[in-house]
Design an enzyme around this catalytic site. Structure first.
Site, mmCIF file in Angstrom:
data_model
loop_
_atom_site.group_PDB
_atom_site.id
_atom_site.type_symbol
_atom_site.label_atom_id
_atom_site.label_comp_id
_atom_site.label_asym_id
_atom_site.label_seq_id
_atom_site.Cartn_x
_atom_site.Cartn_y
_atom_site.Cartn_z
ATOM 1 N N CYS A 104 -56.855 14.978 12.781
ATOM 2 C CA CYS A 104 -55.615 15.351 13.037
ATOM 3 C C CYS A 104 -55.350 16.468 13.131
ATOM 4 O O CYS A 104 -54.357 17.162 13.223
ATOM 5 C CB CYS A 104 -54.790 14.287 12.409
ATOM 6 N N GLU A 111 -48.124 7.678 16.078
ATOM 7 C CA GLU A 111 -48.840 6.677 14.883
ATOM 8 C C GLU A 111 -48.240 7.773 14.192
ATOM 9 O O GLU A 111 -49.274 8.108 14.224
ATOM 10 C CB GLU A 111 -49.479 6.572 15.309
ATOM 11 N N ARG A 154 -63.596 17.616 -5.555
ATOM 12 C CA ARG A 154 -62.276 16.351 -5.867
ATOM 13 C C ARG A 154 -61.432 15.803 -7.125
ATOM 14 O O ARG A 154 -60.800 15.519 -6.858
ATOM 15 C CB ARG A 154 -62.922 15.541 -5.014
ATOM 16 N N LYS A 156 -55.854 19.595 14.685
ATOM 17 C CA LYS A 156 -55.539 19.938 15.908
ATOM 18 C C LYS A 156 -53.762 20.287 16.121
ATOM 19 O O LYS A 156 -53.757 20.662 16.833
ATOM 20 C CB LYS A 156 -55.928 18.424 16.719
ATOM 21 N N ALA A 191 -44.946 15.754 10.625
ATOM 22 C CA ALA A 191 -45.640 15.770 9.762
ATOM 23 C C ALA A 191 -46.510 16.202 9.330
ATOM 24 O O ALA A 191 -46.590 15.724 8.266
ATOM 25 C CB ALA A 191 -45.220 14.059 10.252
ATOM 26 N N ASN A 248 -57.916 9.963 23.420
ATOM 27 C CA ASN A 248 -57.946 10.457 22.579
ATOM 28 C C ASN A 248 -57.182 12.212 23.184
ATOM 29 O O ASN A 248 -56.797 12.483 24.513
ATOM 30 C CB ASN A 248 -59.534 11.637 22.454
ATOM 31 N N ARG A 302 -67.618 0.658 22.254
ATOM 32 C CA ARG A 302 -67.016 0.289 21.136
ATOM 33 C C ARG A 302 -65.837 -0.551 21.477
ATOM 34 O O ARG A 302 -65.930 -1.455 20.562
ATOM 35 C CB ARG A 302 -65.627 1.103 21.259
ATOM 36 N N LYS A 329 -62.838 11.693 4.359
ATOM 37 C CA LYS A 329 -61.782 11.147 2.665
ATOM 38 C C LYS A 329 -62.768 10.381 2.329
ATOM 39 O O LYS A 329 -63.368 9.332 3.175
ATOM 40 C CB LYS A 329 -60.568 11.193 2.858
HETATM 41 N N1 LIG Z 1 -57.242 8.667 14.079
HETATM 42 C C1 LIG Z 1 -55.557 8.685 13.449
HETATM 43 O O1 LIG Z 1 -55.256 7.972 12.252
HETATM 44 C C2 LIG Z 1 -54.684 9.045 14.308
HETATM 45 C C3 LIG Z 1 -53.267 8.691 13.672
HETATM 46 C C4 LIG Z 1 -52.191 9.317 14.010
HETATM 47 C C5 LIG Z 1 -52.589 9.488 15.278
HETATM 48 N N2 LIG Z 1 -53.302 9.665 16.076
HETATM 49 C C6 LIG Z 1 -53.981 10.301 17.905
HETATM 50 O O2 LIG Z 1 -54.007 8.902 18.406
HETATM 51 C C7 LIG Z 1 -54.869 9.363 19.958
HETATM 52 C C8 LIG Z 1 -56.421 8.471 19.658
HETATM 53 O O3 LIG Z 1 -56.311 8.903 18.069
HETATM 54 P P1 LIG Z 1 -58.008 8.223 18.150
HETATM 55 O O4 LIG Z 1 -58.902 8.919 16.136
HETATM 56 O O5 LIG Z 1 -58.425 7.176 17.979
HETATM 57 O O6 LIG Z 1 -59.374 8.722 19.038
HETATM 58 P P2 LIG Z 1 -60.412 8.562 19.766
HETATM 59 O O7 LIG Z 1 -61.596 9.023 20.219
HETATM 60 O O8 LIG Z 1 -61.736 7.994 18.476
HETATM 61 O O9 LIG Z 1 -60.336 7.600 20.368
HETATM 62 C C9 LIG Z 1 -60.067 7.738 21.767
HETATM 63 C C10 LIG Z 1 -60.875 6.776 22.731
HETATM 64 O O10 LIG Z 1 -59.955 6.171 23.829
HETATM 65 C C11 LIG Z 1 -60.623 5.960 24.864
HETATM 66 N N3 LIG Z 1 -60.185 6.132 26.632
HETATM 67 C C12 LIG Z 1 -60.446 7.595 26.983
HETATM 68 N N4 LIG Z 1 -59.451 8.256 28.035
HETATM 69 C C13 LIG Z 1 -59.554 5.778 28.591
HETATM 70 C C14 LIG Z 1 -59.118 5.653 29.776
HETATM 71 N N5 LIG Z 1 -59.110 6.790 31.233
HETATM 72 N N6 LIG Z 1 -58.893 4.406 29.426
HETATM 73 C C15 LIG Z 1 -59.086 3.933 28.324
HETATM 74 N N7 LIG Z 1 -59.976 4.107 26.821
HETATM 75 C C16 LIG Z 1 -59.936 5.476 27.419
HETATM 76 C C17 LIG Z 1 -61.655 6.515 24.857
HETATM 77 O O11 LIG Z 1 -63.302 6.318 25.051
HETATM 78 C C18 LIG Z 1 -61.796 6.177 22.647
HETATM 79 O O12 LIG Z 1 -62.117 5.250 22.339
HETATM 80 C C19 LIG Z 1 -54.964 10.793 19.740
HETATM 81 O O13 LIG Z 1 -53.623 11.004 20.088
HETATM 82 C C20 LIG Z 1 -54.469 10.998 17.617
HETATM 83 O O14 LIG Z 1 -53.805 12.707 17.664
HETATM 84 C C21 LIG Z 1 -55.106 9.189 15.938
#
Ligand SMILES: NC(=O)c1ccc[n+]([C@@H]2O[C@H](COP(=O)([O-])OP(=O)(O)OC[C@H]3O[C@@H](n4cnc5c(N)ncnc54)[C@H](O)[C@@H]3O)[C@@H](O)[C@H]2O)c1
Length: 442
Positions: free
Chosen positions: A256, A141, A413, A259, A203, A71, A22, A319
């Site tokens: 999201c 976020e 859709r 979960k 939200a 995550n 990544r 989406k």
């Molecule tokens: N995807 C969205 O649109 C969105 C919007 C708002 C909030 N969130 C929240 O944000 C969080 C992350 O979501 P996401 O979709 O980006 O998840 P994701 O799984 O795509 O990304 C999480 C990243 O964290 C990294 N990671 C895990 N453990 C780690 C560590 N110890 N050190 C460094 N990196 C580490 C993973 O390798 C991964 O790349 C979740 O809690 C989610 O609910 C996501």
């Protein structure tokens, strides 16, 4: 974070991840996520005040503020499995911050977390005995995938939760000042830590609830010859209801909504509120019902069997404008149709790689076809599952001519002009509207 960096040239931002692929992709021509407008912003800031690294420890040690956005998936084991949030990645990160810190820091919860997580994090971080002090802030976020750049550039609001202690409030102000580089102050709101953590879950629960509510009505519309778009329009003009998020569809997806609602459900159960838990749980159940209702309609309309029939799925992303397929209704529909032994072809402008990955073993039974015309060729049916504008602009006459007859289109859709499709010869099945079919009913 690239957007924050673009507005704060006076600060240095380093994005760290344990996933090497990544981090490499973020610095390449093909970013790991598709998000309109993001490429240019990364290009503009990369190497100036935005850096990527896998050296997590080094950058923890150097940072003044750490945003944690690891995550937080639904727990798949032990107590709360299937509902509670799995906090192992968050806790590991907290311990890692502690081990690698030589100065006091502000730690910001960016991940979506259960209410009162910050308390546990504070305990871990402040258990150091070496005089360091950590302030934990909650800054959920709210951006939506597909419109992430716009949502970050012009957020409806930025929420920052912190402790009411002097040091907690100082930390809150530090973060307020960072956002004030581009967000109008009246849109930066502060709250106590627990309100902030809970607001994110609430939200998402409210947003998903609107979709499930209108989808429940789509089922009733199909029985009564009411039209869900007309109903949505009529109710949405009431200011108290509002017009957004009332588009009925095959269902919501994304990493999201499900979960976070399940996490809310688990919290309610934990605090002895089973009625509240059941209330929110129904939002998820309604979504699963809508997905399966769509598949049942496909099978029953196509003479009660789809076995061996080629069916083109238009869309795999949950989406439009994203390559994310997590919890995508398109893949749920795909799995159910494979159970029925249909011959599935998937086409999607951005999400084919993720779809292949998410389907795992099942992907071997699916054909992936970049060209929608080729996907639909000699198919019995098309199911529109993602609202990409590209699908709106196709030549459906050409598509119709290449398909097996009678040709079916199931518009999950409500994307395309149904009357026009019907006039071309298609049997058309929208969501929450009467079907337009040339078949004789018995
Ligand atoms: N995807 C969205 O649109 C969105 C919007 C708002 C909030 N969130 C929240 O944000 C969080 C992350 O979501 P996401 O979709 O980006 O998840 P994701 O799984 O795509 O990304 C999480 C990243 O964290 C990294 N990671 C895990 N453990 C780690 C560590 N110890 N050190 C460094 N990196 C580490 C993973 O390798 C991964 O790349 C979740 O809690 C989610 O609910 C996501």
């Amino acid at each position: 974070m690239p957007i924050v960096a673009s507005h704060c040239p006076q600060h240095r931002f380093v994005i760290v991840d344990i996933n090497e692929a990544r981090i490499a992709a973020w610095q390449s021509d093909k970013l790991p996520i598709y998000e309109p407008g993001l490429d240019e912003i990364v290009k503009k800031t990369l190497g100036k005040n935005l850096f990527f690294s896998t050296d997590v420890n080094k950058h923890i040690s150097e940072a003044d503020i750490i945003f944690v956005s690891v995550n937080t998936p639904t727990k798949v084991f032990g107590e709360g499995a299937g509902r509670a949030a799995d906090l192992q990645y968050w806790e590991k990160t907290a311990r890692q911050i502690l081990e690698n810190s030589i100065t006091s820091k502000i730690v910001v919860e960016k991940s979506t977390l259960p209410v009162r997580t910050a308390e546990a994090m504070e305990r871990i971080l402040n258990s150091n005995g070496n005089g360091l002090h950590f302030d934990v802030l909650s800054n959920p976020e709210f951006l939506a995938e597909g419109t992430a750049v716009r949502d970050m550039e012009e957020p409806d609001r930025v929420l920052i939760g912190g402790r009411t202690t002097e040091s907690g409030q100082r930390a809150v102000q530090t973060l307020v000042e960072l956002y004030a580089n581009w967000v109008p102050r009246e849109r930066i709101i502060t709250a106590n830590l627990w309100s902030s953590e809970l607001s994110k879950l609430v939200a998402n629960a409210f947003l998903a609830q609107r979709i499930s509510s209108i989808n429940s009505i789509s089922a009733l519309c199909e029985k009564t010859e009411a039209d869900v778009s007309e109903v949505a329009h009529a109710i949405g003009l009431d200011n108290r209801i509002g017009k957004y998020f009332l588009r009925s569809s095959v269902g919501f997806g994304g990493s999201c909504f499900k979960k976070d609602i399940l996490n809310l459900v688990y919290l309610c159960e934990h605090y002895g509120l089973p009625e509240v838990a059941r209330y929110w749980e129904q939002v998820v159940k309604m979504n699963e019902y809508q997905e399966m209702r769509f598949v049942s309609k496909m099978v029953s309309s196509m003479f009660n069997t789809v076995a061996g029939k080629r069916i083109a799925l238009f869309g795999a992303a949950f989406k439009a404008n994203t390559n994310d397929t997590r919890e995508s209704p398109a893949l749920e529909v795909c799995r159910a149709l494979l159970e029925e032994r249909a011959d599935i072809v998937i086409t999607d402008p951005q999400a084919m790689d993720n779809a292949r990955h998410d389907l795992g073993e099942l992907a071997k039974r699916v054909t992936f076809e970049a060209d929608p015309y080729a996907a639909a060729k000699e198919a019995h049916a098309i199911a529109i599952l993602t609202e990409w504008t590209q699908f709106k602009e196709l030549d459906y006459e050409k598509i119709y001519n290449s398909m097996i007859k009678p040709a079916f289109i199931f518009d999950g859709r409500n994307l395309i002009d149904h009357k026009k499709l019907y006039q071309l010869g298609f049997n058309v099945y929208p969501i929450g509207k009467p079907a337009l079919t040339h078949l004789q009913s018995h």
